[in-house]
Design a protein around this motif. Sequence first.
Motif, PDB file in Angstrom:
ATOM      1  N   PRO A   1      36.360  86.291 -18.006  1.00 55.05           N
ATOM      2  CA  PRO A   1      35.708  87.556 -17.660  1.00 55.05           C
ATOM      3  C   PRO A   1      36.453  88.247 -16.525  1.00 55.05           C
ATOM      4  O   PRO A   1      37.024  87.595 -15.654  1.00 55.05           O
ATOM      5  N   SER A   2      36.428  89.564 -16.546  1.00 52.05           N
ATOM      6  CA  SER A   2      37.143  90.310 -15.503  1.00 52.05           C
ATOM      7  C   SER A   2      36.599  89.998 -14.117  1.00 52.05           C
ATOM      8  O   SER A   2      37.328  90.041 -13.128  1.00 52.05           O
ATOM      9  N   GLU A   3      35.307  89.666 -14.032  1.00 56.34           N
ATOM     10  CA  GLU A   3      34.712  89.328 -12.739  1.00 56.34           C
ATOM     11  C   GLU A   3      35.368  88.101 -12.111  1.00 56.34           C
ATOM     12  O   GLU A   3      35.455  87.985 -10.895  1.00 56.34           O
ATOM     13  N   ARG A   4      35.814  87.162 -12.946  1.00 53.82           N
ATOM     14  CA  ARG A   4      36.492  85.963 -12.432  1.00 53.82           C
ATOM     15  C   ARG A   4      37.987  86.200 -12.272  1.00 53.82           C
ATOM     16  O   ARG A   4      38.639  85.566 -11.434  1.00 53.82           O
ATOM     17  N   ALA A   5      38.530  87.109 -13.053  1.00 52.53           N
ATOM     18  CA  ALA A   5      39.973  87.358 -13.023  1.00 52.53           C
ATOM     19  C   ALA A   5      40.440  87.927 -11.690  1.00 52.53           C
ATOM     20  O   ALA A   5      41.636  87.908 -11.402  1.00 52.53           O
ATOM     21  N   VAL A   6      39.507  88.406 -10.854  1.00 57.14           N
ATOM     22  CA  VAL A   6      39.915  88.893  -9.530  1.00 57.14           C
ATOM     23  C   VAL A   6      40.514  87.775  -8.687  1.00 57.14           C
ATOM     24  O   VAL A   6      41.189  88.036  -7.688  1.00 57.14           O
ATOM     25  N   LEU A   7      40.305  86.535  -9.079  1.00 56.02           N
ATOM     26  CA  LEU A   7      40.860  85.397  -8.344  1.00 56.02           C
ATOM     27  C   LEU A   7      42.303  85.084  -8.744  1.00 56.02           C
ATOM     28  O   LEU A   7      42.927  84.208  -8.150  1.00 56.02           O
ATOM     29  N   ALA A   8      42.833  85.780  -9.738  1.00 50.86           N
ATOM     30  CA  ALA A   8      44.137  85.411 -10.299  1.00 50.86           C
ATOM     31  C   ALA A   8      45.258  85.459  -9.269  1.00 50.86           C
ATOM     32  O   ALA A   8      46.103  84.566  -9.218  1.00 50.86           O
ATOM     33  N   ALA A   9      45.298  86.493  -8.438  1.00 54.08           N
ATOM     34  CA  ALA A   9      46.388  86.610  -7.465  1.00 54.08           C
ATOM     35  C   ALA A   9      46.353  85.468  -6.452  1.00 54.08           C
ATOM     36  O   ALA A   9      47.392  84.882  -6.119  1.00 54.08           O
ATOM     37  N   ASN A  10      45.155  85.129  -5.976  1.00 55.17           N
ATOM     38  CA  ASN A  10      45.049  84.001  -5.044  1.00 55.17           C
ATOM     39  C   ASN A  10      45.369  82.679  -5.734  1.00 55.17           C
ATOM     40  O   ASN A  10      45.933  81.772  -5.113  1.00 55.17           O
ATOM     41  N   LEU A  11      45.012  82.573  -6.998  1.00 56.99           N
ATOM     42  CA  LEU A  11      45.333  81.344  -7.724  1.00 56.99           C
ATOM     43  C   LEU A  11      46.838  81.225  -7.934  1.00 56.99           C
ATOM     44  O   LEU A  11      47.395  80.118  -7.894  1.00 56.99           O
ATOM     45  N   GLU A  12      47.525  82.347  -8.140  1.00 54.99           N
ATOM     46  CA  GLU A  12      48.988  82.311  -8.205  1.00 54.99           C
ATOM     47  C   GLU A  12      49.575  81.731  -6.923  1.00 54.99           C
ATOM     48  O   GLU A  12      50.505  80.913  -6.955  1.00 54.99           O
ATOM     49  N   THR A  13      49.045  82.162  -5.780  1.00 58.13           N
ATOM     50  CA  THR A  13      49.511  81.647  -4.489  1.00 58.13           C
ATOM     51  C   THR A  13      49.266  80.152  -4.395  1.00 58.13           C
ATOM     52  O   THR A  13      50.131  79.393  -3.926  1.00 58.13           O
ATOM     53  N   ALA A  14      48.096  79.708  -4.837  1.00 59.62           N
ATOM     54  CA  ALA A  14      47.771  78.280  -4.800  1.00 59.62           C
ATOM     55  C   ALA A  14      48.682  77.477  -5.731  1.00 59.62           C
ATOM     56  O   ALA A  14      49.142  76.381  -5.380  1.00 59.62           O
ATOM     57  N   ILE A  15      48.946  78.011  -6.920  1.00 59.19           N
ATOM     58  CA  ILE A  15      49.845  77.331  -7.855  1.00 59.19           C
ATOM     59  C   ILE A  15      51.224  77.164  -7.236  1.00 59.19           C
ATOM     60  O   ILE A  15      51.828  76.084  -7.296  1.00 59.19           O
ATOM     61  N   ASN A  16      51.735  78.230  -6.623  1.00 59.71           N
ATOM     62  CA  ASN A  16      53.053  78.164  -6.006  1.00 59.71           C
ATOM     63  C   ASN A  16      53.090  77.104  -4.904  1.00 59.71           C
ATOM     64  O   ASN A  16      54.067  76.367  -4.753  1.00 59.71           O
ATOM     65  N   ALA A  17      52.010  77.031  -4.126  1.00 58.47           N
ATOM     66  CA  ALA A  17      51.938  76.043  -3.053  1.00 58.47           C
ATOM     67  C   ALA A  17      51.932  74.619  -3.603  1.00 58.47           C
ATOM     68  O   ALA A  17      52.603  73.723  -3.073  1.00 58.47           O
ATOM     69  N   VAL A  18      51.183  74.411  -4.678  1.00 64.42           N
ATOM     70  CA  VAL A  18      51.140  73.075  -5.284  1.00 64.42           C
ATOM     71  C   VAL A  18      52.500  72.705  -5.850  1.00 64.42           C
ATOM     72  O   VAL A  18      52.949  71.557  -5.739  1.00 64.42           O
ATOM     73  N   TRP A  19      53.193  73.672  -6.446  1.00 63.48           N
ATOM     74  CA  TRP A  19      54.559  73.400  -6.898  1.00 63.48           C
ATOM     75  C   TRP A  19      55.450  72.996  -5.717  1.00 63.48           C
ATOM     76  O   TRP A  19      56.247  72.067  -5.821  1.00 63.48           O
ATOM     77  N   ASP A  20      55.316  73.713  -4.590  1.00 58.25           N
ATOM     78  CA  ASP A  20      56.136  73.395  -3.421  1.00 58.25           C
ATOM     79  C   ASP A  20      55.804  72.014  -2.858  1.00 58.25           C
ATOM     80  O   ASP A  20      56.691  71.288  -2.402  1.00 58.25           O
ATOM     81  N   GLY A  21      54.516  71.660  -2.872  1.00 65.58           N
ATOM     82  CA  GLY A  21      54.118  70.366  -2.325  1.00 65.58           C
ATOM     83  C   GLY A  21      54.346  69.205  -3.269  1.00 65.58           C
ATOM     84  O   GLY A  21      54.527  68.075  -2.835  1.00 65.58           O
ATOM     85  N   ALA A  22      54.307  69.474  -4.573  1.00 62.58           N
ATOM     86  CA  ALA A  22      54.522  68.459  -5.612  1.00 62.58           C
ATOM     87  C   ALA A  22      53.644  67.223  -5.434  1.00 62.58           C
ATOM     88  O   ALA A  22      54.142  66.098  -5.344  1.00 62.58           O
ATOM     89  N   PRO A  23      52.316  67.384  -5.381  1.00 66.80           N
ATOM     90  CA  PRO A  23      51.435  66.212  -5.300  1.00 66.80           C
ATOM     91  C   PRO A  23      51.532  65.368  -6.551  1.00 66.80           C
ATOM     92  O   PRO A  23      51.888  65.877  -7.628  1.00 66.80           O
ATOM     93  N   SER A  24      51.197  64.097  -6.396  1.00 65.34           N
ATOM     94  CA  SER A  24      51.333  63.174  -7.523  1.00 65.34           C
ATOM     95  C   SER A  24      50.062  62.351  -7.680  1.00 65.34           C
ATOM     96  O   SER A  24      49.151  62.384  -6.840  1.00 65.34           O
TER      97      SER A  24
END
Length: 219
Positions: free
Chosen positions: A14-37
Amino acid sequence: MPASAVVALPEAVPSERAVLAANLETAINAVWDGAPSVGDRIAVVGAGVVGALVAWLCARIPGTEVQLIDVDPGRATLAMALGARFAAPGAAAGDCDLVFHASGAPAGLSTAPDLAGQEASVIELSWYGQRAVPLALGEAFHARRLSLRSSQVGHLPPQRLPRWDYRRRMELALALLVDSLPDVLISGESDFADLPATMHRLAYSPAGALCHRIRYPQP
């Protein structure tokens, strides 16, 4: 904006939840940088929207122990909903395999290295603008051979560049938002016509605010 830059929302998001997409992109990038296992002990300092999304992503990795750390005890319910344990800065468990800092406060950055174990990494997500931020890099920082690395959403991690671009990352963020759990990050909603009053209220009474949606009237 070129048409190629536009990404259609999946039907299940839903578009109401999609407003989180930009912040989730930032979180994804951070997780890639941290590479948790698998099985890592992970601390996330700062339970704002980005920090909470990092904790949510890390808690989905099998066997991880994720603690979300914030000065606001009211964020304990949020941490539990995201699959993480909550802790105040002075009560957080140390000897972590990986630490993310997303509080935006210099005090939070000072807390992050204290939680990192031997040879562990601290991933810095906060943006300080032109502020000078003090950080003690003696004592435990050297003794434990810690690594401090910035994570910035404007650049894909080098190991991803051969296969990923910004569009693919956004498509991933939207695909993950099929899950309704991130709805716990939506702390309120106001009409566009009330924007001046809403901005004033959020600026001077920010306690408890996470992601506040602004709804524009449909034609």
